[in-house]
Design a protein around this motif. Structure first.
Motif, PDB file in Angstrom:
ATOM      1  N   LEU A 148       0.839  -1.470   0.057  1.00  0.00           N
ATOM      2  CA  LEU A 148      -0.082   0.015  -0.081  1.00  0.00           C
ATOM      3  C   LEU A 148       0.767   1.244   0.081  1.00  0.00           C
ATOM      4  O   LEU A 148       1.810   1.256   0.832  1.00  0.00           O
ATOM      5  CB  LEU A 148      -0.722   0.071   1.189  1.00  0.00           C
ATOM      6  N   GLY A 149       0.641   2.227  -0.974  1.00  0.00           N
ATOM      7  CA  GLY A 149       1.423   3.504  -0.981  1.00  0.00           C
ATOM      8  C   GLY A 149       2.480   3.621  -1.555  1.00  0.00           C
ATOM      9  O   GLY A 149       2.954   4.526  -1.721  1.00  0.00           O
ATOM     10  N   CYS A 150       2.974   2.407  -2.276  1.00  0.00           N
ATOM     11  CA  CYS A 150       4.322   2.560  -2.661  1.00  0.00           C
ATOM     12  C   CYS A 150       4.230   3.185  -4.358  1.00  0.00           C
ATOM     13  O   CYS A 150       5.028   3.739  -4.783  1.00  0.00           O
ATOM     14  CB  CYS A 150       5.010   1.188  -2.952  1.00  0.00           C
ATOM     15  N   LEU A 151       3.095   3.371  -4.869  1.00  0.00           N
ATOM     16  CA  LEU A 151       2.622   3.985  -5.941  1.00  0.00           C
ATOM     17  C   LEU A 151       1.507   5.015  -5.579  1.00  0.00           C
ATOM     18  O   LEU A 151       0.893   4.879  -4.587  1.00  0.00           O
ATOM     19  CB  LEU A 151       2.117   2.940  -6.945  1.00  0.00           C
ATOM     20  N   PRO A 152       1.255   5.969  -6.488  1.00  0.00           N
ATOM     21  CA  PRO A 152      -0.056   6.816  -6.313  1.00  0.00           C
ATOM     22  C   PRO A 152      -1.346   5.987  -5.651  1.00  0.00           C
ATOM     23  O   PRO A 152      -1.536   5.007  -6.304  1.00  0.00           O
ATOM     24  CB  PRO A 152      -0.097   7.485  -7.417  1.00  0.00           C
ATOM     25  N   VAL A 153      -1.901   6.638  -4.749  1.00  0.00           N
ATOM     26  CA  VAL A 153      -3.044   6.150  -4.302  1.00  0.00           C
ATOM     27  C   VAL A 153      -4.238   6.911  -4.599  1.00  0.00           C
ATOM     28  O   VAL A 153      -4.398   8.071  -4.413  1.00  0.00           O
ATOM     29  CB  VAL A 153      -2.881   5.960  -2.708  1.00  0.00           C
ATOM     30  N   ASP A 154      -5.546   6.250  -4.676  1.00  0.00           N
ATOM     31  CA  ASP A 154      -6.595   7.124  -5.151  1.00  0.00           C
ATOM     32  C   ASP A 154      -7.124   7.775  -3.711  1.00  0.00           C
ATOM     33  O   ASP A 154      -7.303   6.838  -2.949  1.00  0.00           O
ATOM     34  CB  ASP A 154      -7.743   5.996  -5.798  1.00  0.00           C
ATOM     35  N   ALA A 155      -7.452   8.993  -3.937  1.00  0.00           N
ATOM     36  CA  ALA A 155      -8.024   9.561  -2.557  1.00  0.00           C
ATOM     37  C   ALA A 155      -9.233   8.898  -2.360  1.00  0.00           C
ATOM     38  O   ALA A 155      -9.581   9.094  -1.002  1.00  0.00           O
ATOM     39  CB  ALA A 155      -8.408  11.085  -3.220  1.00  0.00           C
ATOM     40  N   ARG A 156     -10.101   8.197  -2.864  1.00  0.00           N
ATOM     41  CA  ARG A 156     -11.316   7.679  -2.460  1.00  0.00           C
ATOM     42  C   ARG A 156     -10.971   6.063  -2.027  1.00  0.00           C
ATOM     43  O   ARG A 156     -12.111   5.418  -1.374  1.00  0.00           O
ATOM     44  CB  ARG A 156     -12.432   7.345  -3.511  1.00  0.00           C
ATOM     45  N   PHE A 157      -9.985   5.843  -1.909  1.00  0.00           N
ATOM     46  CA  PHE A 157      -9.354   4.436  -1.519  1.00  0.00           C
ATOM     47  C   PHE A 157      -9.738   4.150   0.072  1.00  0.00           C
ATOM     48  O   PHE A 157      -9.370   4.893   0.895  1.00  0.00           O
ATOM     49  CB  PHE A 157      -7.981   3.988  -1.879  1.00  0.00           C
ATOM     50  N   GLU A 158     -10.429   3.008   0.126  1.00  0.00           N
ATOM     51  CA  GLU A 158     -10.675   2.517   1.488  1.00  0.00           C
ATOM     52  C   GLU A 158     -10.091   1.310   1.898  1.00  0.00           C
ATOM     53  O   GLU A 158     -10.321   0.309   1.154  1.00  0.00           O
ATOM     54  CB  GLU A 158     -12.142   2.384   1.816  1.00  0.00           C
ATOM     55  N   ARG A 159      -8.927   1.317   2.728  1.00  0.00           N
ATOM     56  CA  ARG A 159      -8.047   0.112   2.849  1.00  0.00           C
ATOM     57  C   ARG A 159      -8.604  -1.161   3.287  1.00  0.00           C
ATOM     58  O   ARG A 159      -8.355  -1.997   2.587  1.00  0.00           O
ATOM     59  CB  ARG A 159      -7.169   0.552   4.185  1.00  0.00           C
ATOM     60  N   HIS A 160      -9.650  -1.220   3.955  1.00  0.00           N
ATOM     61  CA  HIS A 160     -10.268  -2.447   4.533  1.00  0.00           C
ATOM     62  C   HIS A 160     -11.446  -3.049   3.540  1.00  0.00           C
ATOM     63  O   HIS A 160     -12.007  -3.899   3.675  1.00  0.00           O
ATOM     64  CB  HIS A 160     -10.658  -2.300   6.024  1.00  0.00           C
ATOM     65  N   ASP A 161     -11.704  -2.194   2.577  1.00  0.00           N
ATOM     66  CA  ASP A 161     -12.762  -2.484   1.850  1.00  0.00           C
ATOM     67  C   ASP A 161     -12.605  -4.168   0.867  1.00  0.00           C
ATOM     68  O   ASP A 161     -13.296  -4.833   0.779  1.00  0.00           O
ATOM     69  CB  ASP A 161     -12.990  -1.613   0.486  1.00  0.00           C
ATOM     70  N   SER A 162     -11.437  -4.226   0.610  1.00  0.00           N
ATOM     71  CA  SER A 162     -10.959  -5.510  -0.094  1.00  0.00           C
ATOM     72  C   SER A 162     -10.572  -6.733   0.955  1.00  0.00           C
ATOM     73  O   SER A 162     -10.343  -8.037   0.584  1.00  0.00           O
ATOM     74  CB  SER A 162      -9.775  -5.464  -0.855  1.00  0.00           C
ATOM     75  N   GLY A 163     -10.751  -6.486   2.185  1.00  0.00           N
ATOM     76  CA  GLY A 163     -10.532  -7.646   3.211  1.00  0.00           C
ATOM     77  C   GLY A 163      -8.833  -7.695   3.268  1.00  0.00           C
ATOM     78  O   GLY A 163      -8.223  -7.033   2.739  1.00  0.00           O
ATOM     79  N   PRO A 164      -8.426  -8.852   3.880  1.00  0.00           N
ATOM     80  CA  PRO A 164      -6.947  -9.106   3.775  1.00  0.00           C
ATOM     81  C   PRO A 164      -6.506  -9.319   2.469  1.00  0.00           C
ATOM     82  O   PRO A 164      -7.170 -10.170   1.776  1.00  0.00           O
ATOM     83  CB  PRO A 164      -6.832 -10.309   4.932  1.00  0.00           C
TER      84      PRO A 164
END
Length: 180
Positions: A148-164
């Protein structure tokens, strides 16, 4: 001249055969640097346009590492365009578009892996959370090159939405991941 497509294994064999050609066989660090630069440029566009962007990485006739221009795809797919300058295609690259709640975009899809295998090349995938994945189509394994975060991140991204999300998946593990 007809373009040739080789897997990473074939490229390593080619590197031994063409050891005198500058750059052949030393693609990993150079390729990774190129991929990160490509994604740094196209990730923000992918988020803004809510589309995948894709292309190919390969070698020109002189053995120089090159990439095709990024092509705009759809919300959930992209087919890279050929380029005449590319003699040998070694990998595909594509973004996973913008973040969409409930849509698993933090892991390359089964079809991503199958497409690269079918083409006999490896692949690179960037996610809305800024992960960079490498698709090894000869081994049928995907691995996070950076998280996470090693490339540009979408401002709308929600970290836990995809699960582990694991560090790597075999083909069978990936199929199971998407069935759950």
């Amino acid at each position: 001249m007809q373009r040739r497509i080789f897997s990473r294994t074939a490229m390593m064999v080619s590197a031994v055969l063409f050891a005198g050609v500058e750059g052949v066989g030393a693609e990993e660090p150079e390729e990774l640097e190129m991929v990160k630069a490509i994604f740094a440029e196209i990730q923000p566009l992918s988020f803004q346009k809510k589309r995948e962007y894709c292309g190919l990485i390969g070698r020109d006739a002189a053995g120089k590492l090159i990439a095709s221009p990024a092509k705009r795809g759809s919300v959930d797919g992209c087919t890279p365009r050929d380029t005449e300058e590319m003699e040998v295609v070694i990998a595909s690259y594509h973004t996973h578009g913008s973040f969409m709640r409930g849509y698993v975009s933090e892991v390359p899809s089964v079809s991503d892996m199958e497409a690269d295998e079918s083409d006999g090349i490896d692949g690179w995938v960037a996610t809305p959370g800024g992960r960079l994945w490498y698709v090894d189509s000869s081994e049928m394994v995907i691995s996070q090159v950076c998280g996470l975060g090693c490339l540009p991140v979408d401002a709308r991204f929600e970290r836990h939405d995809s699960g582990p999300v694991a560090e790597s998946y075999s083909y069978d593990e990936l199929v199971t991941f998407f069935e759950e």
